[in-house]
Design a protein around this motif. Sequence first.
Motif, PDB file in Angstrom:
ATOM      1  N   ARG A  21      17.602  17.771  13.513  1.00  0.00           N
ATOM      2  CA  ARG A  21      17.942  18.249  14.845  1.00  0.00           C
ATOM      3  C   ARG A  21      19.384  17.894  15.164  1.00  0.00           C
ATOM      4  O   ARG A  21      19.827  16.757  14.947  1.00  0.00           O
ATOM      5  N   SER A  22      20.140  18.845  15.675  1.00  0.00           N
ATOM      6  CA  SER A  22      21.549  18.624  15.964  1.00  0.00           C
ATOM      7  C   SER A  22      21.739  18.284  17.439  1.00  0.00           C
ATOM      8  O   SER A  22      20.918  18.658  18.284  1.00  0.00           O
ATOM      9  N   PRO A  23      22.821  17.579  17.749  1.00  0.00           N
ATOM     10  CA  PRO A  23      23.065  17.225  19.154  1.00  0.00           C
ATOM     11  C   PRO A  23      23.401  18.459  19.995  1.00  0.00           C
ATOM     12  O   PRO A  23      23.868  19.474  19.476  1.00  0.00           O
ATOM     13  N   ILE A  24      23.144  18.353  21.306  1.00  0.00           N
ATOM     14  CA  ILE A  24      23.454  19.446  22.234  1.00  0.00           C
ATOM     15  C   ILE A  24      24.478  18.939  23.245  1.00  0.00           C
ATOM     16  O   ILE A  24      24.218  17.948  23.936  1.00  0.00           O
ATOM     17  N   ALA A  25      25.619  19.593  23.318  1.00  0.00           N
ATOM     18  CA  ALA A  25      26.624  19.268  24.329  1.00  0.00           C
ATOM     19  C   ALA A  25      26.401  20.185  25.524  1.00  0.00           C
ATOM     20  O   ALA A  25      26.091  21.364  25.366  1.00  0.00           O
ATOM     21  N   SER A  26      26.549  19.630  26.727  1.00  0.00           N
ATOM     22  CA  SER A  26      26.375  20.432  27.939  1.00  0.00           C
ATOM     23  C   SER A  26      27.605  20.305  28.813  1.00  0.00           C
ATOM     24  O   SER A  26      28.229  19.239  28.883  1.00  0.00           O
ATOM     25  N   SER A  27      27.955  21.398  29.493  1.00  0.00           N
ATOM     26  CA  SER A  27      29.087  21.352  30.422  1.00  0.00           C
ATOM     27  C   SER A  27      28.776  22.231  31.617  1.00  0.00           C
ATOM     28  O   SER A  27      27.969  23.162  31.537  1.00  0.00           O
ATOM     29  N   VAL A  28      29.418  21.928  32.744  1.00  0.00           N
ATOM     30  CA  VAL A  28      29.214  22.664  33.988  1.00  0.00           C
ATOM     31  C   VAL A  28      30.431  23.530  34.259  1.00  0.00           C
ATOM     32  O   VAL A  28      31.566  23.057  34.204  1.00  0.00           O
ATOM     33  N   LEU A  29      30.185  24.795  34.567  1.00  0.00           N
ATOM     34  CA  LEU A  29      31.261  25.704  34.956  1.00  0.00           C
ATOM     35  C   LEU A  29      31.062  26.045  36.424  1.00  0.00           C
ATOM     36  O   LEU A  29      30.147  26.786  36.791  1.00  0.00           O
ATOM     37  N   ALA A  30      31.905  25.459  37.276  1.00  0.00           N
ATOM     38  CA  ALA A  30      31.774  25.636  38.729  1.00  0.00           C
ATOM     39  C   ALA A  30      32.503  26.899  39.164  1.00  0.00           C
ATOM     40  O   ALA A  30      33.686  26.874  39.519  1.00  0.00           O
ATOM     41  N   LEU A  31      31.795  28.026  39.152  1.00  0.00           N
ATOM     42  CA  LEU A  31      32.417  29.303  39.518  1.00  0.00           C
ATOM     43  C   LEU A  31      32.777  29.351  40.987  1.00  0.00           C
ATOM     44  O   LEU A  31      33.664  30.107  41.399  1.00  0.00           O
ATOM     45  N   GLY A  32      32.080  28.530  41.801  1.00  0.00           N
ATOM     46  CA  GLY A  32      32.402  28.486  43.225  1.00  0.00           C
ATOM     47  C   GLY A  32      33.734  27.818  43.490  1.00  0.00           C
ATOM     48  O   GLY A  32      34.306  27.954  44.585  1.00  0.00           O
ATOM     49  N   VAL A  33      34.255  27.088  42.503  1.00  0.00           N
ATOM     50  CA  VAL A  33      35.555  26.424  42.629  1.00  0.00           C
ATOM     51  C   VAL A  33      36.646  27.292  42.007  1.00  0.00           C
ATOM     52  O   VAL A  33      37.699  27.522  42.587  1.00  0.00           O
ATOM     53  N   SER A  34      36.372  27.792  40.798  1.00  0.00           N
ATOM     54  CA  SER A  34      37.344  28.650  40.106  1.00  0.00           C
ATOM     55  C   SER A  34      36.622  29.490  39.060  1.00  0.00           C
ATOM     56  O   SER A  34      35.705  29.004  38.391  1.00  0.00           O
TER      57      SER A  34
ATOM     58  N   ILE B 223      23.490  29.390  31.093  1.00  0.00           N
ATOM     59  CA  ILE B 223      22.507  29.515  32.164  1.00  0.00           C
ATOM     60  C   ILE B 223      23.242  29.906  33.434  1.00  0.00           C
ATOM     61  O   ILE B 223      24.027  29.126  33.984  1.00  0.00           O
ATOM     62  N   ALA B 224      23.020  31.134  33.892  1.00  0.00           N
ATOM     63  CA  ALA B 224      23.645  31.603  35.130  1.00  0.00           C
ATOM     64  C   ALA B 224      22.892  31.054  36.331  1.00  0.00           C
ATOM     65  O   ALA B 224      21.676  30.872  36.285  1.00  0.00           O
ATOM     66  N   ASP B 225      23.627  30.748  37.411  1.00  0.00           N
ATOM     67  CA  ASP B 225      23.012  30.205  38.634  1.00  0.00           C
ATOM     68  C   ASP B 225      22.145  28.995  38.304  1.00  0.00           C
ATOM     69  O   ASP B 225      20.995  28.876  38.741  1.00  0.00           O
ATOM     70  N   ALA B 226      22.693  28.088  37.523  1.00  0.00           N
ATOM     71  CA  ALA B 226      21.922  26.943  37.021  1.00  0.00           C
ATOM     72  C   ALA B 226      21.405  26.058  38.136  1.00  0.00           C
ATOM     73  O   ALA B 226      20.405  25.359  37.966  1.00  0.00           O
ATOM     74  N   ASP B 227      22.078  26.074  39.295  1.00  0.00           N
ATOM     75  CA  ASP B 227      21.626  25.252  40.411  1.00  0.00           C
ATOM     76  C   ASP B 227      20.293  25.729  40.965  1.00  0.00           C
ATOM     77  O   ASP B 227      19.660  25.027  41.749  1.00  0.00           O
ATOM     78  N   ARG B 228      19.849  26.932  40.573  1.00  0.00           N
ATOM     79  CA  ARG B 228      18.575  27.458  41.058  1.00  0.00           C
ATOM     80  C   ARG B 228      17.386  26.956  40.239  1.00  0.00           C
ATOM     81  O   ARG B 228      16.242  27.291  40.528  1.00  0.00           O
ATOM     82  N   PHE B 229      17.644  26.192  39.206  1.00  0.00           N
ATOM     83  CA  PHE B 229      16.574  25.669  38.356  1.00  0.00           C
ATOM     84  C   PHE B 229      16.380  24.183  38.601  1.00  0.00           C
ATOM     85  O   PHE B 229      17.301  23.478  39.015  1.00  0.00           O
ATOM     86  N   GLY B 230      15.178  23.697  38.321  1.00  0.00           N
ATOM     87  CA  GLY B 230      14.908  22.276  38.430  1.00  0.00           C
ATOM     88  C   GLY B 230      15.515  21.508  37.272  1.00  0.00           C
ATOM     89  O   GLY B 230      15.854  22.086  36.225  1.00  0.00           O
ATOM     90  N   VAL B 231      15.631  20.193  37.437  1.00  0.00           N
ATOM     91  CA  VAL B 231      16.227  19.339  36.407  1.00  0.00           C
ATOM     92  C   VAL B 231      15.451  19.454  35.090  1.00  0.00           C
ATOM     93  O   VAL B 231      16.026  19.675  34.022  1.00  0.00           O
ATOM     94  N   SER B 232      14.144  19.298  35.170  1.00  0.00           N
ATOM     95  CA  SER B 232      13.332  19.356  33.951  1.00  0.00           C
ATOM     96  C   SER B 232      13.391  20.732  33.303  1.00  0.00           C
ATOM     97  O   SER B 232      13.396  20.854  32.074  1.00  0.00           O
ATOM     98  N   GLN B 233      13.445  21.778  34.129  1.00  0.00           N
ATOM     99  CA  GLN B 233      13.508  23.134  33.586  1.00  0.00           C
ATOM    100  C   GLN B 233      14.816  23.359  32.832  1.00  0.00           C
ATOM    101  O   GLN B 233      14.831  23.980  31.769  1.00  0.00           O
TER     102      GLN B 233
ATOM    103  N   CYS C 186      25.347  24.031  25.657  1.00  0.00           N
ATOM    104  CA  CYS C 186      24.715  24.613  26.845  1.00  0.00           C
ATOM    105  C   CYS C 186      25.726  24.609  27.982  1.00  0.00           C
ATOM    106  O   CYS C 186      26.280  23.557  28.330  1.00  0.00           O
ATOM    107  N   ILE C 187      25.990  25.795  28.557  1.00  0.00           N
ATOM    108  CA  ILE C 187      26.940  25.925  29.660  1.00  0.00           C
ATOM    109  C   ILE C 187      26.158  26.246  30.927  1.00  0.00           C
ATOM    110  O   ILE C 187      25.451  27.249  31.003  1.00  0.00           O
ATOM    111  N   LEU C 188      26.271  25.374  31.917  1.00  0.00           N
ATOM    112  CA  LEU C 188      25.564  25.510  33.190  1.00  0.00           C
ATOM    113  C   LEU C 188      26.517  26.125  34.207  1.00  0.00           C
ATOM    114  O   LEU C 188      27.439  25.469  34.682  1.00  0.00           O
ATOM    115  N   MET C 189      26.331  27.399  34.531  1.00  0.00           N
ATOM    116  CA  MET C 189      27.217  28.084  35.480  1.00  0.00           C
ATOM    117  C   MET C 189      26.604  28.052  36.875  1.00  0.00           C
ATOM    118  O   MET C 189      25.396  28.221  37.045  1.00  0.00           O
ATOM    119  N   SER C 190      27.457  27.848  37.872  1.00  0.00           N
ATOM    120  CA  SER C 190      26.951  27.766  39.242  1.00  0.00           C
ATOM    121  C   SER C 190      28.014  28.235  40.229  1.00  0.00           C
ATOM    122  O   SER C 190      29.205  27.993  40.051  1.00  0.00           O
TER     123      SER C 190
END
Length: 747
Positions: free
Chosen positions: A489-502, A613-623, A640-644
């Motif tokens: 199993r390989s590691p998973i990097a995650s980042s947040v893309l705040a579209l509401g900021v830029s 994941i588009a609109d990632a803030d609409r999902f729960g943490v576990s989801q 994994c890119i979390l867009m919000s």
Amino acid sequence: MTAVGTSVTLSSPLQGLLGDKTVLTLGEQYGAHTVGDLLRIYPRRYARNGVPLGDEQAEPGDHITVVANITRADLVPMKNRRGSFLKLTLQADRQRLEATFFNPQKLRHVLKPGLRMMFSGTVSFFRGTMQLTHPSYVELRGAGEDARVRGSGQLAELARAQQKSAGVVDEDVFARDIIPIYDSTREIQSWEVWTAIRVVLNQLGEIADPMPESVRQTRGMVSLDTALRAVHLPDRPSDYDTARDRLRFDEALTMQLVLAQQRSDESRRAAPPMPPRSGGIAAAFEEQLPFVLTAGQKAAGSKISERLAATHPMNVLLQGEVGSGKTIVALRAMLQAVDAGFQCAMLAPTEVLATQHYRSLRNMLGALGQGGELGSAPNSTAVALLTGSMNTAQRKKSLLSVVSGDAGIVIGTHALIQDSVDFFNLGLVIIDEQHRFGVEQRDHLRSKAREGLTPHMLVMTATPIPRTIAMTVFGALDVVTLRELPRGRSPIASSVLALGVSRRWLPRVWERISEEVDRGRQAYVVCSRIGDDDSSPPGGKEGPETTSVVDMFEHLEQGPLSHLRLGLLHGRLAADEKDYTMREFSAGNIDVLVCTTVIEVGVDVPNATVMVIADADRFGVSQLHQLRGRVGRGEHAGLCILMSEAPEGSAALSRLGEVAEITDGFRLAELDLRTRREGDILGAAQSGTRTSLRLLSLLEHGEVISAARDLAEELVSDDRDLTSHPGLAELVRAATSVANIDYLEKA
């Protein structure tokens, strides 16, 4: 007020004790219909010397009741029209807030600095300062001061109504050093709740205590009568602290008594013993495994194997990280059951997952899973799939293999629960993603075993559960945990893309997907809803418009990813269409799968390395944790890119940042519990029933839960129906009558 009577008890209806309108409102807003229901609407916090909010910040739109001192009263000229308004500066300990009134001439001589007031209104913010606009208010005076009511709005009306009915306003209401603050709504205010409680307490006789005296003495607890009165009318902080300690233990004990009774009932049922057999299909499967099991998988398998050999039903919750290898553990248990001459039923929540399990198990078993087919192994069994969308011929073929016993392993969706499905000799039931199914559905499937036998049950979840949650929500199950991830199993990097900021980095997201595809890999793009006619997104959250999966697919296909092969997958597609799309994606014939959460669990495509994941803030943490577990399942690292669209500095963006930073699912489960109401965690929001856990924190009160569990086991082992403890039996009856345990099981 009415003198204390002896005929009013906790089970007495509120009708006749309070006004009809109040009774109706309490029932609608709090589900309170009896004296006991009302008294268990506990204060949210306590106001002392004008400190009702503590350090907690109210949110815009919240309706609050606050006790504070007026420190300034200023007439402020209007900017855009003639006239002025009255601005009050209020101080509640460390919090400062303002109240504004637009009829200053009438109020400037009433609302003056130095007065201690209670205000009730809706919160807004102006330049970072909390404000109440035209709140209702009442002046709080000490004992012996002028008894006339000075105020306006609901609070003053309530005080005047009390003065009218009792002749005077109860000085205790305004002179008390500690004032309870209750959750209020637009229909009923904190002040009204407290008044109703005080009226009822004044008529209530001494409350019989259901708790054994020996337990109270051992734990140093006050009586129930003392606790219920002190929690609403405390004279000092220690009063409500000791009261809540007692009431908190009552909540924990009630829940654990019900679960102990469930365990007792299960232990008395007969189950088919399934001891391991040498030389059978399980042994043949072990020999052909192309990889070495992890230590965790071996340990979990041994525990489950031991329980399968018992003559009473196994009830095990197998929990583990995304990709920890729960399926292989479950398959080994199934093969042990098949060796003993029994069938296994595996229940999955979606057709996509059921079909994925069917293919995965067939592939792992190889010739061992081709029973009845040419080229099958000597010890083989058939694997059957049963879903609601099968055509008549497919369904008849599967049903025949199930009822004849040819299929030792049967995988399906809710279609397995239908009355038309009959098993030849069902011995093991496996529930995948347990939170998708209710107690009745599990029991209905288990009832398909031969008369007099209860199948063993293995419940699986990839949503890690903190220990105290497991002890309460899954108190009737033995918990087996997989923490170790398989090799490869390989590691998973995650980042947040705040579209509401830029939005400047958005094109780079699609470029990143293209780069991965150029390297021969694949990607997911996940959306929260299907199309314009959807109901609300996950969690029913309101906010900016979300992107539908249909719109996202069209945008990417015609725009930034037009040069790639895209597939569309969501729950409204026909079953054969969903199956075809998943097979094409698994085969590498689709580069990017644009989908909803139908791929949340069970989908295993090792070549997929990127998830957006588009609109990632609409999902729960576990989801979110579940979703990102679909990438990085092979030799290449996952991203994994979390867009919000959430605004800068919002709680939603902060939560996404924590999800991106934390990869340990157990830590995320605790974050999930801390950031959501526990009632929602327990399922109250889904069932529409208010949770009975009002003071007990499943995360913070582990010692209380453990002690309650030990006591419940002791009491139930000696007296299953609690006939020697009628008060406790009544608590259990009340808890089960409002389906608390049922929605705990569904949580």
